[in-house]
Design a protein around this motif. Structure first.
Motif, PDB file in Angstrom:
ATOM      1  N   SER A  37       0.876  -1.178   0.000  1.00 56.79           N
ATOM      2  CA  SER A  37       0.000   0.000   0.000  1.00 56.79           C
ATOM      3  C   SER A  37       0.910   1.224   0.000  1.00 56.79           C
ATOM      4  CB  SER A  37      -0.899  -0.005   1.232  1.00 56.79           C
ATOM      5  OG  SER A  37      -1.520  -1.271   1.348  1.00 56.79           O
ATOM      6  N   ARG A  38       0.606   2.186  -0.840  1.00 53.85           N
ATOM      7  CA  ARG A  38       1.599   3.235  -1.107  1.00 53.85           C
ATOM      8  C   ARG A  38       1.162   4.617  -0.658  1.00 53.85           C
ATOM      9  NH1 ARG A  38       5.232   0.642  -2.959  1.00 53.85           N
ATOM     10  NH2 ARG A  38       4.847  -1.342  -4.001  1.00 53.85           N
ATOM     11  N   TYR A  39       2.144   5.391  -0.252  1.00 49.61           N
ATOM     12  CA  TYR A  39       1.896   6.775   0.113  1.00 49.61           C
ATOM     13  C   TYR A  39       1.998   7.631  -1.137  1.00 49.61           C
ATOM     14  CZ  TYR A  39       2.109  11.163   2.688  1.00 49.61           C
ATOM     15  OH  TYR A  39       1.838  12.409   3.184  1.00 49.61           O
ATOM     16  N   GLY A  40       0.918   8.303  -1.470  1.00 48.61           N
ATOM     17  CA  GLY A  40       0.967   9.188  -2.630  1.00 48.61           C
ATOM     18  C   GLY A  40       0.744  10.631  -2.249  1.00 48.61           C
ATOM     19  N   CYS A  41      -0.242  10.872  -1.384  1.00 43.16           N
ATOM     20  CA  CYS A  41      -0.559  12.257  -1.041  1.00 43.16           C
ATOM     21  C   CYS A  41      -0.874  12.429   0.436  1.00 43.16           C
ATOM     22  CB  CYS A  41      -1.736  12.746  -1.881  1.00 43.16           C
ATOM     23  SG  CYS A  41      -3.282  11.870  -1.554  1.00 43.16           S
ATOM     24  N   GLY A  42      -1.339  11.382   1.097  1.00 41.78           N
ATOM     25  CA  GLY A  42      -1.723  11.522   2.494  1.00 41.78           C
ATOM     26  C   GLY A  42      -2.976  12.367   2.674  1.00 41.78           C
ATOM     27  N   LEU A  43      -3.688  12.639   1.590  1.00 43.58           N
ATOM     28  CA  LEU A  43      -4.800  13.593   1.615  1.00 43.58           C
ATOM     29  C   LEU A  43      -6.112  12.983   1.139  1.00 43.58           C
ATOM     30  CD1 LEU A  43      -2.773  16.419  -0.187  1.00 43.58           C
ATOM     31  CD2 LEU A  43      -3.321  16.368   2.262  1.00 43.58           C
ATOM     32  N   GLU A  44      -6.134  11.673   0.947  1.00 44.03           N
ATOM     33  CA  GLU A  44      -7.316  10.989   0.412  1.00 44.03           C
ATOM     34  C   GLU A  44      -7.698  11.547  -0.958  1.00 44.03           C
ATOM     35  OE1 GLU A  44     -10.330  10.942   3.526  1.00 44.03           O
ATOM     36  OE2 GLU A  44      -9.225   9.299   4.476  1.00 44.03           O
ATOM     37  N   GLN A  45      -6.695  11.786  -1.789  1.00 43.94           N
ATOM     38  CA  GLN A  45      -6.982  12.357  -3.115  1.00 43.94           C
ATOM     39  C   GLN A  45      -6.451  11.528  -4.281  1.00 43.94           C
ATOM     40  OE1 GLN A  45      -5.356  16.313  -3.116  1.00 43.94           O
ATOM     41  NE2 GLN A  45      -6.901  17.113  -1.716  1.00 43.94           N
ATOM     42  N   CYS A  46      -5.574  10.548  -4.032  1.00 41.76           N
ATOM     43  CA  CYS A  46      -4.958   9.883  -5.184  1.00 41.76           C
ATOM     44  C   CYS A  46      -5.236   8.385  -5.274  1.00 41.76           C
ATOM     45  CB  CYS A  46      -3.450  10.122  -5.200  1.00 41.76           C
ATOM     46  SG  CYS A  46      -2.536   9.147  -3.991  1.00 41.76           S
ATOM     47  N   GLY A  47      -5.538   7.754  -4.156  1.00 37.85           N
ATOM     48  CA  GLY A  47      -5.884   6.337  -4.197  1.00 37.85           C
ATOM     49  C   GLY A  47      -4.718   5.363  -4.137  1.00 37.85           C
ATOM     50  N   ALA A  48      -3.486   5.864  -4.070  1.00 38.84           N
ATOM     51  CA  ALA A  48      -2.331   4.961  -4.041  1.00 38.84           C
ATOM     52  C   ALA A  48      -2.335   4.079  -2.792  1.00 38.84           C
ATOM     53  CB  ALA A  48      -1.028   5.759  -4.100  1.00 38.84           C
ATOM     54  N   CYS A  49      -3.013   4.540  -1.748  1.00 38.51           N
ATOM     55  CA  CYS A  49      -2.976   3.867  -0.441  1.00 38.51           C
ATOM     56  C   CYS A  49      -4.161   2.954  -0.218  1.00 38.51           C
ATOM     57  CB  CYS A  49      -2.976   4.932   0.646  1.00 38.51           C
ATOM     58  SG  CYS A  49      -4.514   5.891   0.622  1.00 38.51           S
ATOM     59  N   MET A  50      -4.981   2.730  -1.241  1.00 40.63           N
ATOM     60  CA  MET A  50      -6.262   2.055  -0.995  1.00 40.63           C
ATOM     61  C   MET A  50      -6.103   0.620  -0.515  1.00 40.63           C
ATOM     62  SD  MET A  50      -9.185   3.328  -3.441  1.00 40.63           S
ATOM     63  CE  MET A  50     -10.034   4.826  -2.949  1.00 40.63           C
ATOM     64  N   GLU A  58     -11.051   1.542   0.520  1.00 46.76           N
ATOM     65  CA  GLU A  58     -10.980   2.796   1.285  1.00 46.76           C
ATOM     66  C   GLU A  58      -9.542   3.287   1.369  1.00 46.76           C
ATOM     67  OE1 GLU A  58     -13.402   3.364   4.680  1.00 46.76           O
ATOM     68  OE2 GLU A  58     -14.595   1.555   4.284  1.00 46.76           O
ATOM     69  N   TYR A  59      -9.431   4.596   1.526  1.00 47.07           N
ATOM     70  CA  TYR A  59      -8.097   5.197   1.699  1.00 47.07           C
ATOM     71  C   TYR A  59      -7.529   4.764   3.048  1.00 47.07           C
ATOM     72  CZ  TYR A  59      -9.917   8.466  -1.825  1.00 47.07           C
ATOM     73  OH  TYR A  59     -10.452   9.028  -2.962  1.00 47.07           O
ATOM     74  N   SER A  60      -6.240   4.512   3.087  1.00 45.29           N
ATOM     75  CA  SER A  60      -5.626   4.167   4.370  1.00 45.29           C
ATOM     76  C   SER A  60      -4.702   5.256   4.897  1.00 45.29           C
ATOM     77  CB  SER A  60      -4.840   2.854   4.252  1.00 45.29           C
ATOM     78  OG  SER A  60      -3.727   3.012   3.399  1.00 45.29           O
ATOM     79  N   CYS A  61      -4.466   6.307   4.086  1.00 43.16           N
ATOM     80  CA  CYS A  61      -3.434   7.276   4.470  1.00 43.16           C
ATOM     81  C   CYS A  61      -3.833   8.172   5.624  1.00 43.16           C
ATOM     82  CB  CYS A  61      -3.020   8.119   3.275  1.00 43.16           C
ATOM     83  SG  CYS A  61      -4.360   9.024   2.486  1.00 43.16           S
ATOM     84  N   SER A  62      -5.138   8.381   5.794  1.00 41.82           N
ATOM     85  CA  SER A  62      -5.552   9.256   6.888  1.00 41.82           C
ATOM     86  C   SER A  62      -6.472   8.526   7.861  1.00 41.82           C
ATOM     87  CB  SER A  62      -6.288  10.482   6.357  1.00 41.82           C
ATOM     88  OG  SER A  62      -5.534  11.095   5.360  1.00 41.82           O
TER      89      SER A  62
END
Ligand code: FES
Ligand code: FES
Lengths: 159, 703
Positions: A37-50, A58-62
């Motif tokens: 699972s990847r960090y892309g923005c940390g802002l729930e805007q890019c989906g890299a962390c899904m 779901e987003y996992s970054c926040s």
């Protein structure tokens, strides 16, 4: 403020003693060593962390890990491994769907959520399911083909 | 050594390129790096072809300053031409050396021997000898002579086939990126960025920052470079966010919204140069001219920049996803005052890279921290806001194209006039340097006005010369040096707007003559490969059925040969325009000469097309007094799945020609095709990118 609790990831229970406010993404990557699972923005805007949380993408970054006690988290590692690829991963490989590949973990997870609830998606369904995932390399046409192909494979496997 | 490429001249030793490994593979070195473009797979194919090996008998070693060749930056679609050319010659030469050695051992004549999968055959029968059995007797420390003829392309068995990408399986199963690397006892790091050269940190509430971090962190300050380091990445990130909120800087740069416009850039003092035909416009020539603009653009990789570094016993090791490890080593060594031989840089794959982004700068950040904390591996990552706010931008540009026409309405004299900041400011080029060098007490001298010269592909002036038959063609380039942000290379550089402009004027000229845009172009185009590419794209799109347009649906075409020396691409776009532009179909024909990996090329071209649609319709960097204001994906939207048209790409067979770089060839033609399709759909021309809803509405009102 930290209190040990249990998190279920890819079918395994992990007992964690970390602040409940830690983002799920950091827990997966740094505490459990699941780097998919990847960090892309940390802002729930890019989906890299899904990731999948009880089957939903779901987003996992926040997402604070403390909110997930008793829930089931699935990451891209939970889909398949290089030795035993999930039909989605196999279809992505067959279609060579991906350039840099950084977006793919999140996209595979979103596609899995779609196929689990809709085994027979149209192209428009796939587009809708992936619209929260950004891909900057422009691999979209291949990704769309790959998801539809995986859907067909999965339907055959069931039939 | 005639015929040796620069890659080989700079790295003549054979063992920099090829090594026979104990596990019965051959390690192929290259200075070029994987950026998501599939280059390592293509280079492995070239090596396996010449050496008569299977693809899985090759392992690629890329971007390694300790053992591999130095080949500058992986940029401008040169990799296959430069690195591929060198690998082909070296592999042919090493195969020959090995074959001669085997012949000696077998007491055979070299003519009796052949190679299959690394095993020597004598008159078709396998012998006991293979490459690895004779490898010890070969002098690979010798220099390449370039005298062994590589195979002829009609005998190829691997080159020209769609070998699947070597790196994709890992990336589909959760690994494969520099971001995933873990070194023992590694600490995480984030920085507080200096808001512009000359800004000084006046105050930082460290107690507040530590409180927000919530776990133990160190605050490292080296002049005006500040970073937060600790074992817990969550805490380090929180510290960086808190610090950005509370830091007080004096002499921070202040940007103004209008400085983000092409108009503002074009109004600044410029360094002017004229390239091509001298100006001599006969009086009374009838002609046409149009002006086009585009804003600043971000690279916007989905992956923020990341680097690892460790400093031990005076030696610095850096892991980076930047485009050139040898230049990176030299630039880091220079900033840190270390001898270059004490610095080793290794390439590890990162997110998609479309030009000079923050990767090199992040590597210096990590190196600075590693030196401040010896023996302590550092993993540094940029935040999303940092990536958007501090990576070099692609410059806003204005282009005016002027054509003087002959009696038949064909251009006879052409000027492409360009106003732009530089597109080639990679560290080490034209006095450019790595970002954090600005924060050191001993600042590097100000960079000089410089852009990539046209002989090397050009910067803002890339593709400024049309490929049509015109008696006199010239570029008038106004290089604007004084812009308040760093600018550098983004895929295509100036070609995107230059091709957009040239192809728009060609359409306008065709319309004046009442001619079809494709036949008009063909009437003044003698390059047979360009003609074939144009005709192919038109045929793919069913161009002959194109109607008069004007009813909200349009079909437009664009053509260019990238850098005027690389791959040819022609694109037809179909659009629907109501309030906004929607691209429904793209047809693209490409002549890339000899094709190494067809599917790899198609994938690259598709990606280039998608990105160009995004630039043409959506993307635009903004400024506010605090700096760049488009710091996330909401303020800097890019194309999404719902905007993706049907894309059809076909490669033209041209194996008799040398392999040409292809990764950037379709961007300009795509932008041009969309521009022309919108004009066809609306009957009015939009000359400014991006063609947003607001611009369409404004144009419709003014029409
Ligand atoms: S990292 Fe979570 S959405 Fe971008
Ligand atoms: S493949 Fe690079 S972002 Fe999708």
């Amino acid at each position: 403020m930290s209190q040990p609790f249990t998190l279920t990831v890819n079918g395994r229970d992990h007992s964690l003693d970390i602040p409940a406010t830690t983002p799920l993404l950091d827990v997966l990557r740094n505490h459990l060593g699941l780097k998919g699972s990847r960090y892309g923005c940390g802002l729930e805007q890019c989906g890299a962390c899904m990731v999948l949380i009880d089957g939903n993408a779901e987003y996992s970054c926040s997402r604070e890990v403390g909110t997930l006690a008793g829930r089931c988290v699935t990451t891209v590692e939970g889909l398949g491994s290089p030795e035993a690829l999930h039909p989605l991963q196999r279809a992505f490989l067959e279609e060579q769907a991906g350039q840099c590949g950084y977006c793919l973990s999140g996209i595979l997870v979103s596609a899995k959520a779609l196929l689990d609830r809709n085994p027979n998606p149209t192209r428009a369904d796939v587009i809708a399911a992936l619209d929260a995932n950004l891909c900057r390399c422009g691999s979209h046409p291949r990704i769309l083909r790959a998801v539809l192909k995986a859907a067909a494979t999965l339907r055959q496997e069931v039939a | 050594m005639a015929g040796l490429s620069n890659s080989l001249k700079d790295n003549p030793r054979l063992d920099r390129w090829l090594k026979f490994c104990d596990d019965r593979t051959v390690r192929v070195g290259t200075g070029k790096v994987e950026l998501g473009q599939g280059v390592l797979t293509a280079l492995a194919q070239i090596a396996a072809e010449e050496l008569d090996l299977r693809i899985d008998q090759i392992s690629m070693m890329s971007g390694n300053t300790a053992e591999g060749p130095g080949e500058g930056y992986t940029a401008s679609s040169w990799s296959i031409e430069h690195s591929g050319g060198a690998i082909r010659l070296v592999a042919a030469e090493v195969r020959e050396l090995a074959l001669k050695q085997a012949a000696l051992r077998l007491n055979a004549s070299p003519d009796e021997l052949s190679v299959v999968e690394g095993v020597f055959l004598r008159n078709g029968t396998p012998t006991d000898f293979d490459y690895w059995a004779v490898a010890g007797d070969l002098d690979l420390a010798a220099e390449a002579t370039g005298t062994v003829l590589p195979k002829s392309s009609n005998t190829y068995r691997l080159v020209g086939t769609s070998v699947p990408r070597l790196d994709l399986p890992a990336k589909l199963t959760g690994s494969g990126f520099i971001h995933d690397m873990v070194l023992p006892d590694m600490l995480h790091a984030r920085t507080l960025r200096q808001p512009g050269r000359g800004a000084t940190l006046a105050a930082l509430d460290e107690a507040f920052v530590r409180r927000k971090a919530g776990a133990d962190i160190s605050i490292i300050r080296i002049d005006n470079f500040v970073a937060f380091v600790g074992a817990d990445e969550t805490a380090v990130r929180a510290a960086a966010v808190a610090a950005a909120d509370c830091a007080v800087w004096s002499d921070a740069r202040i940007l103004h919204p209008e400085q983000a416009t092409a108009k503002w850039v074009a109004a600044q003092p410029s360094h002017d140069r004229l390239i091509g035909a001298p100006v001599e416009e006969p009086a009374g020539a009838h002609g046409a001219s149009l002006t086009f603009t585009r804003p600043f653009l971000s690279h916007g990789s989905i992956a923020p920049s990341c680097a690892l570094a460790v400093y031990r016993d005076g030696a610095l090791t850096v892991w980076s996803h930047a485009q050139g490890m040898h230049p990176l080593r030299d630039n880091i060594a220079k900033t840190l005052g270390l001898p270059p031989e004490n610095v080793t840089c290794h390439h590890v794959q990162g997110g998609g890279c479309y030009g000079h982004n923050g990767a090199d700068d992040a590597a210096l950040d990590a190196a600075l921290l590693a030196r401040a904390l010896p023996n302590q591996p550092i993993r540094l990552m940029w935040r999303r806001e940092e990536e958007f706010g501090y990576e070099p931008l692609s410059s806003a540009m204005t282009v005016t194209v002027h054509a003087a026409l002959d009696a038949g309405g064909r251009p006879r004299d052409w000027t492409t006039e360009i106003w732009s900041a530089a597109h080639g400011q990679r560290p080490g080029v034209g006095g450019a340097y790595l970002l954090a060098a600005d924060a050191m007490k001993e600042q590097p001298p100000e960079r000089k006005p410089f852009d990539i010269p046209l002989e090397r592909g050009g910067g803002a002036d890339r593709n400024g010369i049309p490929l049509y038959d015109i008696d006199a063609k010239r570029i008038s380039y106004h290089l604007i040096h004084d812009v308040p942000v760093r600018t550098s290379s983004l895929r295509g550089l100036g070609a995107t707007l230059n091709v957009f402009a040239i192809e728009a004027l060609m359409d306008e000229l065709a319309a004046r003559e009442g001619e079809d845009p494709v036949s008009y172009r063909l009437s003044t185009l003698s390059d047979p490969r360009a003609r074939r590419t144009l005709e192919k794209a038109a045929a793919m799109a069913g161009w002959s059925l194109r109607d008069a347009g004007g009813a909200g649906r349009g079909l437009g075409i664009g053509l260019a040969r990238y850098k005027n020396s690389s791959a040819y691409a022609a694109v037809v776009a179909a659009v629907e325009v109501d309030e906004a532009v929607r691209v429904t179909d793209i047809w693209c024909a490409v002549d890339a000469g000899l094709v190494i990996n067809p599917d790899g090329i198609v994938s690259q071209v598709e990606g280039n097309i998608v990105q160009a649609i995004s630039w043409t319709l959506i993307e635009e960097v903004g400024f506010d007094p605090q700096g760049i204001s488009t710091l996330d994906w909401q303020s800097y939207p890019v194309i999404r799945f719902s905007d993706i048209p049907e894309i059809h790409v076909e490669l033209i067979e041209a194996d008799q020609h040398e392999a040409l770089g292809v990764g950037e060839c379709a961007g300009g033609p795509t932008a041009a095709a969309i521009g022309n399709a919108v004009a066809h759909a609306l009957g009015i021309r939009i000359c400014d990118m991006p063609m947003t809803r607001e611009r369409i509405m404004a144009a419709a009102l003014n029409a």
